[in-house]
Design a protein around this motif. Sequence first.
Motif, short mmCIF file in Angstrom:
data_model
loop_
_atom_site.label_atom_id
_atom_site.label_comp_id
_atom_site.label_asym_id
_atom_site.label_seq_id
_atom_site.Cartn_x
_atom_site.Cartn_y
_atom_site.Cartn_z
N ALA A 1 39.63 -30.92 0.34
CA ALA A 1 39.41 -32.06 -0.99
C ALA A 1 38.93 -32.06 -1.94
CB ALA A 1 38.42 -33.86 -0.12
N HIS A 2 37.57 -30.98 -1.94
CA HIS A 2 36.59 -30.86 -2.83
C HIS A 2 37.84 -29.73 -4.36
CE1 HIS A 2 33.86 -29.41 -6.08
NE2 HIS A 2 33.88 -28.33 -5.57
N ALA A 3 38.64 -29.03 -3.14
CA ALA A 3 39.02 -27.05 -3.71
C ALA A 3 40.54 -28.16 -4.56
CB ALA A 3 39.44 -26.69 -1.93
N GLN A 4 40.75 -28.80 -3.82
CA GLN A 4 42.57 -29.91 -4.38
C GLN A 4 41.83 -30.75 -5.63
OE1 GLN A 4 44.03 -31.72 -1.03
NE2 GLN A 4 44.18 -30.13 -0.17
N GLN A 5 40.95 -31.46 -6.19
CA GLN A 5 40.25 -32.12 -6.51
C GLN A 5 40.74 -31.31 -8.56
OE1 GLN A 5 36.13 -33.76 -6.87
NE2 GLN A 5 36.74 -34.67 -8.95
N PRO A 6 41.34 -32.07 -9.18
CA PRO A 6 41.69 -31.71 -10.14
C PRO A 6 40.41 -31.48 -10.91
CG PRO A 6 42.19 -33.12 -10.57
CD PRO A 6 42.14 -33.52 -8.51
N SER A 7 40.31 -30.82 -11.93
CA SER A 7 39.01 -29.71 -12.85
C SER A 7 39.71 -30.98 -14.14
CB SER A 7 39.76 -28.61 -13.81
OG SER A 7 40.95 -28.60 -14.48
N ARG A 8 38.72 -31.28 -15.07
CA ARG A 8 38.50 -31.69 -16.07
C ARG A 8 39.87 -31.67 -17.48
NH1 ARG A 8 36.28 -36.62 -18.36
NH2 ARG A 8 34.39 -36.45 -16.96
N LEU A 9 39.87 -30.06 -17.11
CA LEU A 9 41.10 -29.80 -18.18
C LEU A 9 42.12 -30.16 -17.40
CD1 LEU A 9 41.94 -27.81 -20.17
CD2 LEU A 9 42.04 -25.92 -18.81
N ASP A 10 42.48 -30.45 -16.02
CA ASP A 10 43.81 -30.81 -15.57
C ASP A 10 43.79 -31.69 -16.16
OD1 ASP A 10 44.27 -27.78 -14.35
OD2 ASP A 10 42.95 -28.82 -13.16
N GLN A 11 43.12 -32.90 -16.19
CA GLN A 11 42.96 -34.61 -16.12
C GLN A 11 43.49 -34.56 -17.77
OE1 GLN A 11 39.02 -35.68 -14.70
NE2 GLN A 11 38.93 -35.29 -12.56
N ILE A 12 42.78 -34.03 -18.19
CA ILE A 12 43.40 -34.04 -20.23
C ILE A 12 44.50 -33.78 -20.05
CG2 ILE A 12 42.74 -32.82 -22.29
CD1 ILE A 12 39.91 -33.08 -21.24
N ILE A 13 45.20 -32.68 -19.65
CA ILE A 13 46.69 -31.98 -19.74
C ILE A 13 47.26 -33.25 -18.90
CG2 ILE A 13 48.32 -30.75 -19.28
CD1 ILE A 13 45.85 -28.71 -19.47
N SER A 14 47.33 -33.52 -18.31
CA SER A 14 47.74 -34.78 -17.09
C SER A 14 47.79 -35.90 -17.90
CB SER A 14 47.53 -35.26 -15.72
OG SER A 14 48.12 -35.76 -15.10
N ARG A 15 46.93 -35.85 -19.19
CA ARG A 15 46.72 -37.93 -19.15
C ARG A 15 47.69 -37.47 -20.66
NH1 ARG A 15 41.15 -37.51 -20.51
NH2 ARG A 15 40.50 -37.65 -18.96
N GLY A 16 47.36 -36.33 -20.98
CA GLY A 16 47.81 -36.32 -22.71
C GLY A 16 46.81 -36.60 -23.54
N THR A 17 45.68 -36.58 -23.31
CA THR A 17 44.82 -37.19 -23.90
C THR A 17 43.26 -36.61 -24.14
OG1 THR A 17 45.96 -39.56 -24.06
CG2 THR A 17 44.19 -39.08 -25.01
N LEU A 18 43.01 -35.95 -25.32
CA LEU A 18 41.56 -35.63 -25.49
C LEU A 18 40.39 -36.68 -26.19
CD1 LEU A 18 39.45 -33.06 -25.15
CD2 LEU A 18 40.58 -32.74 -27.28
N ARG A 19 39.44 -38.09 -25.25
CA ARG A 19 39.19 -38.12 -25.48
C ARG A 19 37.57 -37.23 -26.11
NH1 ARG A 19 37.03 -41.08 -20.67
NH2 ARG A 19 37.08 -39.50 -19.56
N VAL A 20 37.30 -37.95 -27.68
CA VAL A 20 36.39 -36.94 -28.34
C VAL A 20 35.20 -38.09 -28.86
CG1 VAL A 20 36.45 -35.43 -30.21
CG2 VAL A 20 38.52 -35.07 -29.35
N GLY A 21 33.92 -38.16 -28.33
CA GLY A 21 32.97 -39.11 -29.12
C GLY A 21 32.79 -38.45 -29.95
N THR A 22 32.49 -39.24 -31.07
CA THR A 22 31.94 -38.83 -32.23
C THR A 22 31.26 -40.21 -33.49
OG1 THR A 22 32.45 -37.73 -34.25
CG2 THR A 22 34.00 -39.33 -33.88
N THR A 23 30.36 -40.27 -34.27
CA THR A 23 29.39 -41.14 -34.13
C THR A 23 29.95 -41.56 -35.61
OG1 THR A 23 28.13 -39.00 -36.08
CG2 THR A 23 27.32 -40.48 -33.69
N GLY A 24 30.73 -40.37 -36.54
CA GLY A 24 30.95 -41.22 -37.33
C GLY A 24 30.67 -41.19 -39.17
N ASP A 25 29.45 -40.85 -38.88
CA ASP A 25 28.34 -41.40 -39.94
C ASP A 25 26.86 -39.69 -39.91
OD1 ASP A 25 26.79 -40.39 -37.59
OD2 ASP A 25 25.34 -42.33 -38.00
N TYR A 26 27.80 -38.87 -40.32
CA TYR A 26 27.31 -37.46 -40.14
C TYR A 26 28.06 -36.60 -41.03
CZ TYR A 26 24.86 -33.61 -39.15
OH TYR A 26 23.74 -32.52 -39.13
#
Length: 261
Positions: A22-47
Amino acid sequence: MLRNLIGRLICLLAALAVTVSAHAQQPSRLDQIISRGTLRVGTTGDYLPFTSLDKETRKFRGFDVDMAEALGKALGVKVEFVPTAWPQMMKDFEADKFDIAMGGVSITLDRQKKGLFSTPIMREGKTPIARCADKDKFATLADIDKPGTHVIVNPGGTNERFARAHVKKAEIRVYSDNVTIFDEIAKGNADLMMTDASETRYQQKLHPGVLCAVHPDKPFDFSEKAYWLQRDEALKDFVDQWLHISMEDGSFKKIYAAWFE
């Protein structure tokens, strides 16, 4: 008895095999991002010059905003900017509100405990910025840490941490708006702020003849900026390789020049 022991061992091995599979079959975060089609970027917007949020258009801009868009293009996905703030960035990171934090994020051991950092993109440290007429008064920490000196800090980040570690006699004032904090120095409501050398240089450009960076080439300490990733080796490997290529092919330098030169 031996038969029971063998039976238990077989069951244990079977359960272990299922867990490993089960652990071996779990997709990486990279795979999840590509599958989702979105990269979520946290940023403060004040710097600035790293990240800034336009209150009217609600759009982000800055060096790391441009870098995030370039990373999204390399991944073949859209970029979703997730607003955060320095005092709550750690909690938002732990709550998995974004895949990566970008926007002048300094490498710290506390952050390293929670995730991974990319290859550093910048090496610098804390240095003062003050009114140009007063810049020679604050060359050293001893010069700064005197009764009657008013040091202003933004809350929750490495700037406040540095000030509280080194300032014991001078007054520390916490000011929550990181966008207008430098105007407080210009107006005389504070004497100086100690922040990253890159920010002091940028604010000096925005306030010519009014605010001056104090020895930005010789900061008080050492620090590096990088991109803070959720703990996933595949994602880190991709980001590091993307940074390596962008630094070699000139694309990093082009984005850097637009904001820092």
